[in-house]
Motif scaffolding. Structure first.
Motif, PDB file in Angstrom:
ATOM      1  N   ASP A  40       0.852  -1.195   0.000  1.00 32.68           N
ATOM      2  CA  ASP A  40       0.000   0.000   0.000  1.00 32.68           C
ATOM      3  C   ASP A  40       0.884   1.239   0.000  1.00 32.68           C
ATOM      4  O   ASP A  40       1.822   1.342   0.786  1.00 32.68           O
ATOM      5  CB  ASP A  40      -0.871  -0.042   1.255  1.00 32.68           C
ATOM      6  N   HIS A  41       0.566   2.218  -0.864  1.00 34.75           N
ATOM      7  CA  HIS A  41       1.343   3.464  -0.858  1.00 34.75           C
ATOM      8  C   HIS A  41       1.100   4.271   0.416  1.00 34.75           C
ATOM      9  O   HIS A  41       1.944   5.047   0.844  1.00 34.75           O
ATOM     10  CB  HIS A  41       1.015   4.324  -2.081  1.00 34.75           C
ATOM     11  N   GLY A  42      -0.056   4.098   1.038  1.00 30.51           N
ATOM     12  CA  GLY A  42      -0.328   4.704   2.326  1.00 30.51           C
ATOM     13  C   GLY A  42       0.134   3.796   3.446  1.00 30.51           C
ATOM     14  O   GLY A  42       0.635   2.685   3.217  1.00 30.51           O
ATOM     15  N   TYR A  43      -0.045   4.286   4.685  1.00 24.56           N
ATOM     16  CA  TYR A  43       0.283   3.470   5.841  1.00 24.56           C
ATOM     17  C   TYR A  43      -0.901   3.532   6.792  1.00 24.56           C
ATOM     18  O   TYR A  43      -1.117   4.549   7.474  1.00 24.56           O
ATOM     19  CB  TYR A  43       1.555   3.975   6.522  1.00 24.56           C
ATOM     20  N   GLY A  44      -1.692   2.459   6.784  1.00 28.06           N
ATOM     21  CA  GLY A  44      -2.918   2.468   7.568  1.00 28.06           C
ATOM     22  C   GLY A  44      -3.817   3.623   7.135  1.00 28.06           C
ATOM     23  O   GLY A  44      -4.019   3.855   5.939  1.00 28.06           O
ATOM     24  N   PRO A  45      -4.354   4.398   8.079  1.00 30.30           N
ATOM     25  CA  PRO A  45      -5.248   5.501   7.715  1.00 30.30           C
ATOM     26  C   PRO A  45      -4.553   6.688   7.042  1.00 30.30           C
ATOM     27  O   PRO A  45      -5.238   7.532   6.460  1.00 30.30           O
ATOM     28  CB  PRO A  45      -5.842   5.923   9.058  1.00 30.30           C
ATOM     29  N   LEU A  46      -3.228   6.791   7.158  1.00 31.38           N
ATOM     30  CA  LEU A  46      -2.526   7.937   6.562  1.00 31.38           C
ATOM     31  C   LEU A  46      -2.214   7.623   5.110  1.00 31.38           C
ATOM     32  O   LEU A  46      -1.356   6.793   4.804  1.00 31.38           O
ATOM     33  CB  LEU A  46      -1.252   8.250   7.340  1.00 31.38           C
ATOM     34  N   ALA A  47      -2.898   8.306   4.195  1.00 30.71           N
ATOM     35  CA  ALA A  47      -2.780   7.989   2.773  1.00 30.71           C
ATOM     36  C   ALA A  47      -1.642   8.742   2.089  1.00 30.71           C
ATOM     37  O   ALA A  47      -0.801   8.145   1.419  1.00 30.71           O
ATOM     38  CB  ALA A  47      -4.098   8.297   2.061  1.00 30.71           C
ATOM     39  N   THR A  48      -1.611  10.057   2.259  1.00 29.87           N
ATOM     40  CA  THR A  48      -0.719  10.891   1.460  1.00 29.87           C
ATOM     41  C   THR A  48      -0.434  12.182   2.209  1.00 29.87           C
ATOM     42  O   THR A  48      -1.310  12.734   2.864  1.00 29.87           O
ATOM     43  CB  THR A  48      -1.385  11.260   0.107  1.00 29.87           C
ATOM     44  N   ILE A  49       0.790  12.683   2.070  1.00 31.19           N
ATOM     45  CA  ILE A  49       1.152  14.014   2.551  1.00 31.19           C
ATOM     46  C   ILE A  49       1.637  14.798   1.341  1.00 31.19           C
ATOM     47  O   ILE A  49       2.611  14.402   0.685  1.00 31.19           O
ATOM     48  CB  ILE A  49       2.233  13.973   3.644  1.00 31.19           C
ATOM     49  N   VAL A  50       0.962  15.886   1.037  1.00 31.69           N
ATOM     50  CA  VAL A  50       1.253  16.654  -0.172  1.00 31.69           C
ATOM     51  C   VAL A  50       1.922  17.969   0.212  1.00 31.69           C
ATOM     52  O   VAL A  50       1.345  18.779   0.948  1.00 31.69           O
ATOM     53  CB  VAL A  50      -0.026  16.930  -0.981  1.00 31.69           C
ATOM     54  N   GLU A  51       3.134  18.168  -0.283  1.00 28.25           N
ATOM     55  CA  GLU A  51       3.821  19.460  -0.164  1.00 28.25           C
ATOM     56  C   GLU A  51       3.320  20.333  -1.310  1.00 28.25           C
ATOM     57  O   GLU A  51       3.522  19.995  -2.482  1.00 28.25           O
ATOM     58  CB  GLU A  51       5.329  19.251  -0.239  1.00 28.25           C
ATOM     59  N   SER A  52       2.655  21.429  -0.973  1.00 24.59           N
ATOM     60  CA  SER A  52       1.997  22.260  -1.981  1.00 24.59           C
ATOM     61  C   SER A  52       2.605  23.660  -2.016  1.00 24.59           C
ATOM     62  O   SER A  52       2.883  24.246  -0.966  1.00 24.59           O
ATOM     63  CB  SER A  52       0.493  22.378  -1.684  1.00 24.59           C
ATOM     64  N   PHE A  53       2.778  24.181  -3.225  1.00 25.56           N
ATOM     65  CA  PHE A  53       3.287  25.532  -3.450  1.00 25.56           C
ATOM     66  C   PHE A  53       2.237  26.315  -4.232  1.00 25.56           C
ATOM     67  O   PHE A  53       1.739  25.841  -5.253  1.00 25.56           O
ATOM     68  CB  PHE A  53       4.581  25.508  -4.271  1.00 25.56           C
ATOM     69  N   MET A  54       1.899  27.508  -3.744  1.00 27.88           N
ATOM     70  CA  MET A  54       0.991  28.398  -4.466  1.00 27.88           C
ATOM     71  C   MET A  54       1.645  29.771  -4.577  1.00 27.88           C
ATOM     72  O   MET A  54       2.042  30.353  -3.563  1.00 27.88           O
ATOM     73  CB  MET A  54      -0.356  28.508  -3.747  1.00 27.88           C
ATOM     74  N   ASP A  55       1.747  30.270  -5.795  1.00 32.18           N
ATOM     75  CA  ASP A  55       2.255  31.622  -6.005  1.00 32.18           C
ATOM     76  C   ASP A  55       1.188  32.637  -5.630  1.00 32.18           C
ATOM     77  O   ASP A  55      -0.004  32.307  -5.557  1.00 32.18           O
ATOM     78  CB  ASP A  55       2.640  31.817  -7.472  1.00 32.18           C
ATOM     79  N   PRO A  56       1.568  33.893  -5.387  1.00 34.98           N
ATOM     80  CA  PRO A  56       0.552  34.932  -5.210  1.00 34.98           C
ATOM     81  C   PRO A  56      -0.391  34.986  -6.416  1.00 34.98           C
ATOM     82  O   PRO A  56       0.008  34.692  -7.546  1.00 34.98           O
ATOM     83  CB  PRO A  56       1.383  36.213  -5.087  1.00 34.98           C
ATOM     84  N   ASP A  57      -1.629  35.367  -6.166  1.00 34.42           N
ATOM     85  CA  ASP A  57      -2.645  35.509  -7.206  1.00 34.42           C
ATOM     86  C   ASP A  57      -2.887  34.189  -7.945  1.00 34.42           C
ATOM     87  O   ASP A  57      -2.876  34.126  -9.169  1.00 34.42           O
ATOM     88  CB  ASP A  57      -2.243  36.608  -8.201  1.00 34.42           C
ATOM     89  N   THR A  58      -3.120  33.141  -7.163  1.00 34.47           N
ATOM     90  CA  THR A  58      -3.422  31.810  -7.696  1.00 34.47           C
ATOM     91  C   THR A  58      -4.817  31.401  -7.251  1.00 34.47           C
ATOM     92  O   THR A  58      -5.193  31.615  -6.092  1.00 34.47           O
ATOM     93  CB  THR A  58      -2.399  30.775  -7.191  1.00 34.47           C
ATOM     94  N   HIS A  59      -5.573  30.801  -8.164  1.00 37.50           N
ATOM     95  CA  HIS A  59      -6.932  30.366  -7.842  1.00 37.50           C
ATOM     96  C   HIS A  59      -7.124  28.924  -8.281  1.00 37.50           C
ATOM     97  O   HIS A  59      -6.908  28.591  -9.452  1.00 37.50           O
ATOM     98  CB  HIS A  59      -7.965  31.253  -8.544  1.00 37.50           C
ATOM     99  N   ILE A  60      -7.511  28.069  -7.352  1.00 38.65           N
ATOM    100  CA  ILE A  60      -7.884  26.691  -7.656  1.00 38.65           C
ATOM    101  C   ILE A  60      -9.396  26.631  -7.558  1.00 38.65           C
ATOM    102  O   ILE A  60      -9.970  26.784  -6.473  1.00 38.65           O
ATOM    103  CB  ILE A  60      -7.220  25.711  -6.679  1.00 38.65           C
ATOM    104  N   ALA A  61     -10.038  26.464  -8.678  1.00 37.52           N
ATOM    105  CA  ALA A  61     -11.491  26.622  -8.773  1.00 37.52           C
ATOM    106  C   ALA A  61     -12.229  25.603  -7.904  1.00 37.52           C
ATOM    107  O   ALA A  61     -11.688  24.559  -7.522  1.00 37.52           O
ATOM    108  CB  ALA A  61     -11.930  26.484 -10.225  1.00 37.52           C
ATOM    109  N   MET A  62     -13.481  25.919  -7.615  1.00 39.54           N
ATOM    110  CA  MET A  62     -14.339  25.067  -6.803  1.00 39.54           C
ATOM    111  C   MET A  62     -14.344  23.645  -7.359  1.00 39.54           C
ATOM    112  O   MET A  62     -14.534  23.424  -8.556  1.00 39.54           O
ATOM    113  CB  MET A  62     -15.753  25.635  -6.780  1.00 39.54           C
ATOM    114  N   HIS A  63     -14.114  22.667  -6.477  1.00 44.11           N
ATOM    115  CA  HIS A  63     -14.039  21.269  -6.886  1.00 44.11           C
ATOM    116  C   HIS A  63     -14.437  20.387  -5.710  1.00 44.11           C
ATOM    117  O   HIS A  63     -14.361  20.797  -4.556  1.00 44.11           O
ATOM    118  CB  HIS A  63     -12.622  20.914  -7.374  1.00 44.11           C
ATOM    119  N   PRO A  64     -14.857  19.142  -5.977  1.00 47.61           N
ATOM    120  CA  PRO A  64     -15.344  18.286  -4.890  1.00 47.61           C
ATOM    121  C   PRO A  64     -14.261  17.348  -4.350  1.00 47.61           C
ATOM    122  O   PRO A  64     -13.316  16.978  -5.053  1.00 47.61           O
ATOM    123  CB  PRO A  64     -16.443  17.479  -5.582  1.00 47.61           C
TER     124      PRO A  64
END
Length: 250
Positions: A40-64
């Motif tokens: 399993d790529h996860g470990y038990g209940p812990l699935a994923t840890i994502v390191e995220s970078f967002m520049d100023p004036d960035t928009h990630i549109a509404m999503h589910p």
């Protein structure tokens, strides 16, 4: 890579799984991959840890999202959030957000033009059941104290300020160069830690920025900072019941 026979500690280098969407960039860390021959790529209940970078004036549109618990940890800067319930929230060094997506939850993320560049972690926990009630938690958190672990979330009913719907606890730590701290411990839990900044030494092994370690079988471990460091640590019940139908954290 196993780095200690007595401590049962496994080290993972920085992930090579990434996505570049211009002003929004991500690196996906999979805790299960630290353990050789783990299916399993996860470990038990812990699935994923994502390191995220967002520049100023960035928009990630509404999503589910659905059937996953998403934790946004922002040690500096701001991450702005809007959602289906009309919330307009700012997550920063003084606040933590947990989105218990449940059956479905819609949201958007953005930064303004005058916001600083953002580097954060988004953590994905597999819930114990499918189709749970969606929920959003956004709470102030205590200021960090150098050398002390700060408890940020835990299972429902724990003493942590926020909750996820499975057997995972999150702590973070700031360590000055040369200082040490034992990993937090809960009986029956394994520990996964990720070095967000700086470097630490554990079991005669150096863990640098974006590297991680998995400590199994109720072992104990001390971290010593080679340089000023910021670390997050998860205490995980590897045998907890999990679901694997989340939008991202499968």
């Amino acid at each position: 890579m196993k780095v200690g026979s007595e401590t049962k500690l496994y080290k993972a280098e920085r992930t090579d799984v990434s996505q570049n969407q211009g002003k929004f960039r991500t690196h996906f860390n999979f805790p299960g991959r630290a353990l050789p021959d783990h299916a399993d790529h996860g470990y038990g209940p812990l699935a994923t840890i994502v390191e995220s970078f967002m520049d100023p004036d960035t928009h990630i549109a509404m999503h589910p999202h659905r059937d996953e618990e998403i934790i946004s940890w922002v040690p500096a800067g701001v991450m702005r959030h809007g959602d289906q319930d009309g919330n307009d929230l700012v997550t920063d060094a003084d606040h933590l957000m947990v989105m218990n997506a449940g059956e479905t939850f819609w949201h958007e993320e953005f930064t303004r033009a005058d916001d600083p560049p953002l580097r954060m972690l988004q953590m994905f926990v597999r819930p114990h059941s499918l189709g749970l009630e969606p929920n959003i938690q956004h709470e102030p958190i205590d200021a960090p104290v150098e050398g002390e672990w700060r408890h940020l979330f835990g299972p429902e009913g724990s003493h942590a300020p926020l909750f996820v719907r499975n057997e995972v606890d999150l702590f973070d730590l700031r360590l000055d160069a040369g200082s040490s701290a034992d990993l937090p411990a809960i009986e029956g839990r394994d520990a996964y830690f990720y070095v967000f900044d700086g470097a630490v030494e554990a079991a005669d092994t150096r863990f640098g920025k974006t590297e991680s370690g998995l400590l199994v079988d109720d072992a104990r471990l001390t971290l010593t900072a080679d340089e000023d460091a910021t670390v997050v640590a998860f205490l995980i019940d590897p045998d907890a019941p999990v679901t694997r139908q989340g939008t991202i954290g499968r």
